[in-house]
Design a protein around this motif. Structure first.
Motif, PDB file in Angstrom:
ATOM      1  N   LEU A 165       0.896  -1.188   0.064  1.00  0.00           N
ATOM      2  CA  LEU A 165      -0.143  -0.226  -0.016  1.00  0.00           C
ATOM      3  C   LEU A 165       0.783   1.192  -0.092  1.00  0.00           C
ATOM      4  O   LEU A 165       0.631   2.199  -0.504  1.00  0.00           O
ATOM      5  N   ALA A 166       1.972   1.246   0.638  1.00  0.00           N
ATOM      6  CA  ALA A 166       2.986   2.313   0.647  1.00  0.00           C
ATOM      7  C   ALA A 166       3.546   2.586  -0.512  1.00  0.00           C
ATOM      8  O   ALA A 166       3.696   3.810  -1.253  1.00  0.00           O
ATOM      9  N   GLU A 186       0.779   4.117  -2.648  1.00  0.00           N
ATOM     10  CA  GLU A 186       0.555   5.516  -2.380  1.00  0.00           C
ATOM     11  C   GLU A 186       1.749   6.436  -3.036  1.00  0.00           C
ATOM     12  O   GLU A 186       1.372   7.415  -3.699  1.00  0.00           O
ATOM     13  N   VAL A 217       0.617   6.859  -6.616  1.00  0.00           N
ATOM     14  CA  VAL A 217      -0.443   7.709  -6.914  1.00  0.00           C
ATOM     15  C   VAL A 217       0.218   9.267  -6.749  1.00  0.00           C
ATOM     16  O   VAL A 217      -0.062  10.058  -7.811  1.00  0.00           O
ATOM     17  N   ARG A 218       1.102   9.437  -6.012  1.00  0.00           N
ATOM     18  CA  ARG A 218       1.703  10.673  -5.896  1.00  0.00           C
ATOM     19  C   ARG A 218       2.445  10.828  -7.122  1.00  0.00           C
ATOM     20  O   ARG A 218       2.606  12.208  -7.529  1.00  0.00           O
TER      21      ARG A 218
END
Length: 90
Positions: free
Chosen positions: A12-13, A16, A19-20
């Protein structure tokens, strides 16, 4: 879930961060095809996390309900599993 918790959090990190990165690409007016390639990669990675969570649910929660011998708990977990599978297909 406890066993795979860190593995899930790590994935998940990474998502993230991806997505950034996509947001940065949009801010920088990057080529649409490149942005779309990254969104496809994020979608694929998220599906991998979903598969891992679904497998974990089946291996632990559903398996525990089966081992319990309680028909109501078995039915509940089975229905949860079916609902999750249906959502995963949409």
């Amino acid at each position: 879930m406890k066993k795979d918790k860190q593995k899930t959090l790590d994935r998940l990190a990474r998502l993230e961060g991806q997505v950034r990165g996509i947001a940065r690409m949009v801010e920088e007016d990057r080529y649409c095809v490149d942005v779309l390639a990254q969104t496809a990669a994020v979608r694929s990675a998220l599906k991998g996390v979903e598969r891992m969570l679904l497998e974990n649910h089946a291996r632990h929660c559903v398996e525990d309900a089966i081992a319990s011998g309680g028909a109501e708990e078995q039915r509940k977990k089975f229905n949860e599993l079916i609902a999750l599978l249906q959502k995963a297909q949409t």
